[in-house]
Design a protein around this motif. Structure first.
Motif, short mmCIF file in Angstrom:
data_model
loop_
_atom_site.label_atom_id
_atom_site.label_comp_id
_atom_site.label_asym_id
_atom_site.label_seq_id
_atom_site.Cartn_x
_atom_site.Cartn_y
_atom_site.Cartn_z
N ALA A 34 6.20 -9.80 23.41
CA ALA A 34 6.98 -11.01 23.70
C ALA A 34 6.18 -12.26 23.34
O ALA A 34 6.72 -13.21 22.75
N PHE A 35 4.88 -12.29 23.67
CA PHE A 35 4.02 -13.42 23.29
C PHE A 35 3.95 -13.55 21.78
O PHE A 35 4.05 -14.66 21.23
N ARG A 36 3.78 -12.44 21.07
CA ARG A 36 3.69 -12.46 19.62
C ARG A 36 4.99 -13.01 19.01
O ARG A 36 4.97 -13.87 18.14
N ASN A 41 7.97 -17.27 16.33
CA ASN A 41 9.15 -18.13 16.28
C ASN A 41 8.74 -19.61 16.30
O ASN A 41 9.29 -20.42 15.55
N GLU A 42 7.76 -19.97 17.14
CA GLU A 42 7.28 -21.35 17.17
C GLU A 42 6.70 -21.75 15.82
O GLU A 42 6.96 -22.86 15.33
N HIS A 43 5.92 -20.86 15.21
CA HIS A 43 5.33 -21.15 13.91
C HIS A 43 6.43 -21.32 12.85
O HIS A 43 6.35 -22.21 12.00
N ILE A 50 8.01 -28.98 8.98
CA ILE A 50 7.10 -29.56 7.99
C ILE A 50 7.76 -29.61 6.61
O ILE A 50 7.66 -30.60 5.90
N ARG A 51 8.46 -28.53 6.25
CA ARG A 51 9.07 -28.46 4.92
C ARG A 51 10.29 -29.36 4.77
O ARG A 51 10.58 -29.81 3.68
#
Length: 112
Positions: A34-36, A41-43, A50-51
């Motif tokens: 779940a953390f991964r 998802n945040e990244h 950014i794009r």
């Protein structure tokens, strides 16, 4: 630490090694996944921002945008956009989209 082993067994087997990492948290493999997934998802959303975000707030940069056409004669449009992107710290595509949108909105404002 992510594991399916009970904390007592971990402490018994790896007591010396764990001292380096004190304090530590033991979570299950499912919690680790779940953390991964959360960080992935945040990244993804950070990179999307950014794009694709506007490099410039064209509402505040109308004098610059009006001069954009004059500058193109001295430098190629792509090189100018690359230079702006470097200064602003964004992608050239974001600069291109922002400037194109600003020019379109200015035309609509002037013509209509």
């Amino acid at each position: 630490m992510i594991t399916d082993l009970p904390e007592k067994i971990i402490k018994k087997r790896y007591e010396e090694e764990l001292k380096k990492y004190w304090p530590y948290i033991v979570i299950t493999v499912e919690q680790g996944e779940a953390f991964r997934d959360f960080h992935r998802n945040e990244h993804k959303h950070e990179m999307r921002s950014i794009r694709h975000h506007d490099a410039l707030d064209f509402q505040e940069e109308i004098p610059f945008v009006q001069g954009y056409g004059n500058l193109v004669g001295r430098k190629s449009k792509a090189r100018l956009e690359e230079e702006i992107a470097r200064i602003e710290g964004v992608s050239r595509q974001a600069v291109h989209e922002t400037l194109s949108s600003a020019v379109r909105l200015l035309r609509e404002f002037v013509e209509g």
